[in-house]
Design a protein around this motif. Sequence first.
Motif, PDB file in Angstrom:
ATOM      1  N   GLY A 196     -17.653  94.253  -7.450  1.00 31.99           N
ATOM      2  CA  GLY A 196     -16.800  94.215  -6.175  1.00 31.99           C
ATOM      3  C   GLY A 196     -16.029  92.851  -5.553  1.00 31.99           C
ATOM      4  O   GLY A 196     -15.097  92.932  -4.864  1.00 31.99           O
ATOM      5  N   ILE A 197     -17.675  92.068  -5.753  1.00 31.74           N
ATOM      6  CA  ILE A 197     -17.209  90.836  -5.453  1.00 31.74           C
ATOM      7  C   ILE A 197     -15.493  90.195  -6.185  1.00 31.74           C
ATOM      8  O   ILE A 197     -15.165  89.256  -5.323  1.00 31.74           O
ATOM      9  CB  ILE A 197     -18.378  89.389  -5.638  1.00 31.74           C
ATOM     10  CG1 ILE A 197     -18.163  88.557  -4.898  1.00 31.74           C
ATOM     11  CG2 ILE A 197     -18.177  89.647  -7.063  1.00 31.74           C
ATOM     12  CD1 ILE A 197     -19.360  87.254  -5.054  1.00 31.74           C
ATOM     13  N   LEU A 198     -15.441  90.892  -7.134  1.00 30.21           N
ATOM     14  CA  LEU A 198     -14.260  90.762  -8.051  1.00 30.21           C
ATOM     15  C   LEU A 198     -12.950  90.417  -7.307  1.00 30.21           C
ATOM     16  O   LEU A 198     -11.710  90.238  -7.371  1.00 30.21           O
ATOM     17  CB  LEU A 198     -13.762  90.896  -9.299  1.00 30.21           C
ATOM     18  CG  LEU A 198     -15.534  90.848 -10.359  1.00 30.21           C
ATOM     19  CD1 LEU A 198     -15.202  91.208 -11.771  1.00 30.21           C
ATOM     20  CD2 LEU A 198     -15.624  89.665 -10.646  1.00 30.21           C
ATOM     21  N   PHE A 199     -12.345  90.873  -5.964  1.00 29.55           N
ATOM     22  CA  PHE A 199     -11.546  91.368  -5.170  1.00 29.55           C
ATOM     23  C   PHE A 199     -11.773  90.614  -4.247  1.00 29.55           C
ATOM     24  O   PHE A 199     -11.175  90.814  -3.059  1.00 29.55           O
ATOM     25  CB  PHE A 199     -11.668  92.538  -5.548  1.00 29.55           C
ATOM     26  CG  PHE A 199     -11.428  93.765  -6.173  1.00 29.55           C
ATOM     27  CD1 PHE A 199     -10.055  93.698  -7.469  1.00 29.55           C
ATOM     28  CD2 PHE A 199     -12.422  94.554  -6.898  1.00 29.55           C
ATOM     29  CE1 PHE A 199     -10.252  94.302  -8.914  1.00 29.55           C
ATOM     30  CE2 PHE A 199     -12.856  94.876  -8.226  1.00 29.55           C
ATOM     31  CZ  PHE A 199     -11.189  95.055  -8.987  1.00 29.55           C
ATOM     32  N   ASP A 200     -13.104  89.416  -3.927  1.00 26.31           N
ATOM     33  CA  ASP A 200     -12.935  89.035  -2.217  1.00 26.31           C
ATOM     34  C   ASP A 200     -12.820  87.515  -2.714  1.00 26.31           C
ATOM     35  O   ASP A 200     -12.729  86.674  -3.254  1.00 26.31           O
ATOM     36  CB  ASP A 200     -14.406  89.190  -2.057  1.00 26.31           C
ATOM     37  CG  ASP A 200     -14.427  88.846  -0.571  1.00 26.31           C
ATOM     38  OD1 ASP A 200     -14.288  88.535   0.244  1.00 26.31           O
ATOM     39  OD2 ASP A 200     -15.153  89.753   0.048  1.00 26.31           O
ATOM     40  N   THR A 201     -12.344  86.952  -1.759  1.00 27.28           N
ATOM     41  CA  THR A 201     -11.905  85.312  -2.125  1.00 27.28           C
ATOM     42  C   THR A 201     -12.308  84.941  -1.255  1.00 27.28           C
ATOM     43  O   THR A 201     -12.587  83.878  -1.419  1.00 27.28           O
ATOM     44  CB  THR A 201      -9.715  85.434  -1.014  1.00 27.28           C
ATOM     45  OG1 THR A 201     -10.219  85.153   0.138  1.00 27.28           O
ATOM     46  CG2 THR A 201      -9.095  86.293  -1.877  1.00 27.28           C
ATOM     47  N   LEU A 202     -13.622  85.375  -0.374  1.00 24.06           N
ATOM     48  CA  LEU A 202     -14.696  84.198  -0.005  1.00 24.06           C
ATOM     49  C   LEU A 202     -13.808  83.166   1.185  1.00 24.06           C
ATOM     50  O   LEU A 202     -14.968  82.256   1.456  1.00 24.06           O
ATOM     51  CB  LEU A 202     -15.560  83.695  -0.612  1.00 24.06           C
ATOM     52  CG  LEU A 202     -16.511  84.580  -1.305  1.00 24.06           C
ATOM     53  CD1 LEU A 202     -17.011  84.166  -2.318  1.00 24.06           C
ATOM     54  CD2 LEU A 202     -16.864  86.455  -0.597  1.00 24.06           C
ATOM     55  N   GLY A 203     -12.957  84.191   1.418  1.00 19.02           N
ATOM     56  CA  GLY A 203     -12.509  82.124   2.046  1.00 19.02           C
ATOM     57  C   GLY A 203     -11.631  81.580   2.071  1.00 19.02           C
ATOM     58  O   GLY A 203     -11.239  79.955   2.551  1.00 19.02           O
ATOM     59  N   ALA A 279     -19.575  77.581  -4.351  1.00 24.06           N
ATOM     60  CA  ALA A 279     -18.311  76.909  -4.550  1.00 24.06           C
ATOM     61  C   ALA A 279     -16.887  77.252  -4.248  1.00 24.06           C
ATOM     62  O   ALA A 279     -16.056  76.363  -5.005  1.00 24.06           O
ATOM     63  CB  ALA A 279     -18.794  77.966  -6.174  1.00 24.06           C
ATOM     64  N   VAL A 280     -16.426  78.282  -3.895  1.00 25.88           N
ATOM     65  CA  VAL A 280     -15.406  78.160  -2.917  1.00 25.88           C
ATOM     66  C   VAL A 280     -15.482  76.781  -1.591  1.00 25.88           C
ATOM     67  O   VAL A 280     -14.057  75.996  -1.778  1.00 25.88           O
ATOM     68  CB  VAL A 280     -15.636  79.447  -2.568  1.00 25.88           C
ATOM     69  CG1 VAL A 280     -14.047  79.386  -1.320  1.00 25.88           C
ATOM     70  CG2 VAL A 280     -15.381  80.538  -2.775  1.00 25.88           C
ATOM     71  N   SER A 281     -15.936  76.527  -1.146  1.00 29.28           N
ATOM     72  CA  SER A 281     -16.290  75.401  -0.187  1.00 29.28           C
ATOM     73  C   SER A 281     -16.462  73.743  -1.052  1.00 29.28           C
ATOM     74  O   SER A 281     -15.713  73.018  -0.719  1.00 29.28           O
ATOM     75  CB  SER A 281     -17.856  75.618   0.739  1.00 29.28           C
ATOM     76  OG  SER A 281     -18.871  75.193  -0.163  1.00 29.28           O
ATOM     77  N   GLY A 282     -16.702  74.317  -2.193  1.00 29.91           N
ATOM     78  CA  GLY A 282     -16.983  72.830  -2.986  1.00 29.91           C
ATOM     79  C   GLY A 282     -18.020  72.004  -3.115  1.00 29.91           C
ATOM     80  O   GLY A 282     -18.877  70.941  -3.924  1.00 29.91           O
ATOM     81  N   LYS A 283     -18.914  72.865  -2.827  1.00 32.83           N
ATOM     82  CA  LYS A 283     -20.571  72.432  -2.702  1.00 32.83           C
ATOM     83  C   LYS A 283     -20.876  72.543  -4.388  1.00 32.83           C
ATOM     84  O   LYS A 283     -21.755  71.257  -4.340  1.00 32.83           O
ATOM     85  CB  LYS A 283     -21.522  73.679  -1.752  1.00 32.83           C
ATOM     86  CG  LYS A 283     -22.745  72.449  -2.097  1.00 32.83           C
ATOM     87  CD  LYS A 283     -23.659  73.351  -0.566  1.00 32.83           C
ATOM     88  CE  LYS A 283     -24.794  72.964  -0.567  1.00 32.83           C
ATOM     89  NZ  LYS A 283     -25.767  73.495  -0.033  1.00 32.83           N
TER      90      LYS A 283
END
Length: 509
Positions: A196-203, A279-283
């Motif tokens: 399901g995470i494959l369809f989530d942008t996580l912001g 990974a989204v935040s760049g950390k």
Amino acid sequence: MDDPRTDAGDLAEYGYQQELKRTLSAWAVFAIGFATISPVVGIYAVVQLGFVFAGPAWIGAVVVAFLGQLLVATVYAELSSQFPITGGVYQWVRRLGGPRLGWLVGWIYLASAVASLTTVAYLGATWLHMLVSDEALSPVTHVLLGVVFVAAALGINLLGVNPVKHFLNAGIVAEGVASIAVSLILLLFARHNGFGILFDTLGAESASGGSVAAGFLTCLAVAGWAFLGFDATTQVAEETEQPRRSVPRALLRAYLFVAFTVLLTAFAVTLALPHPEEAVSGKIVDPVFAAVTEGLGAWSEKPFIVVVLIAFFACAISIQTYIGRAVYAFARDRQLPFSRRLATVGPRQIPWVSLVVTAVLAGLGLVLGLNGNAAATLIAFGSGGFYFIFLAVAVVALLARLNGRWNPSAGEFRLGRTGLLINVLAVAWLLFEAVNIAWPRTELAPAGGSWVQVWAVVLVFSALFVVGLAYVVIAKPHRQLPLGPVTGKATSEATRAASEEATEEVEAS
């Protein structure tokens, strides 16, 4: 005596002598295509940017890019079967669209190819630094390590065709370990996230002003980089046995195998990453490295870096190989300044002067890396130029089909009526993606960059086009072209007469 439809006899129909050594098998051509597209280089270069702009849903952009580029690869396969000549797109466009357009497309192609070598060297330098040091990588060190990549690729190529084949085979093994084997282990034993995470942008849309669509389009612009390089197989046609048959098959096989590997790695890394929001935040700067070392354990760090480095070196070697051939083909037709020198073929039957010149140019391009993190800018440059070339070739091929100037059924790789539909869809896809890549985005420019850096892709390639057009008008390189058949069919008196008439019209203009 040579069969007039194969190898040296076939080449003679186009007005060329067999100068390069024809020793590449279908497997060797596949290896060149595979190493150039390179799933390791392609996916590892875009995964970080993909997470930043689209989150785990970045995989959707990779799937779209794969399907779109499959259309383009199929059109290229038909063209390569019809025109088994070193020079690829330059040769095709000048025969189907005219010598002036052929020159301009070839000029932009050479610039894009050099930019791609610069990009691979710049990205590979990061992994080379990781192997020898845990300290932060300074811009100067980054550039110097990139020069090491370019120099190593040149050195291997100057040894001749056989050493290149051995290194590319090693690269395929490394790609298999680094991508397929590691991905399967991650999927089977180190998966932390559900599908399901494959369809989530996580912001991740926050990086694009809160727009999910804008973030996806930015990710798609970057994802296109993962599916470049399949045309490398066409540049070694004159060194390939039975090129009308071997080159198109190797092209499609390399593309499909790489695409499978890219998609497998994308799914594995996304599902195995323990903290995808970082990974989204760049950390997490490198999601692939984080997923592998956390999934396999700390012991895997150095071995994994070595395997990835081999893949990067193989990619750089392969890119250097086909760029040298592209310049050679241009120079052989007396289309460049210092053409006689650039077309020199050495004792090892390789265009060594062209190889050296392109390596120097790629090395100079690394200077862009002095301005901090230039990865996004270099990827945009490399992708932008190639997608404009893809579009030009697809449009010329489509028009040639419709006006009867090109009969694809004369080649050994034939799609029949399906070929026309695929060609139309390829043009539609490339129109969209070329504009998408060229679209000015502050998020792809270096932090705090000026408007010049935001518009860099459009400005640079517009400047290249203007310079190329000026050269065509002033130097008239099309008047230097050798006679040869236009359509690639067996030479007949009518074909020769048409070719001579076309040349006379060009010279009169």
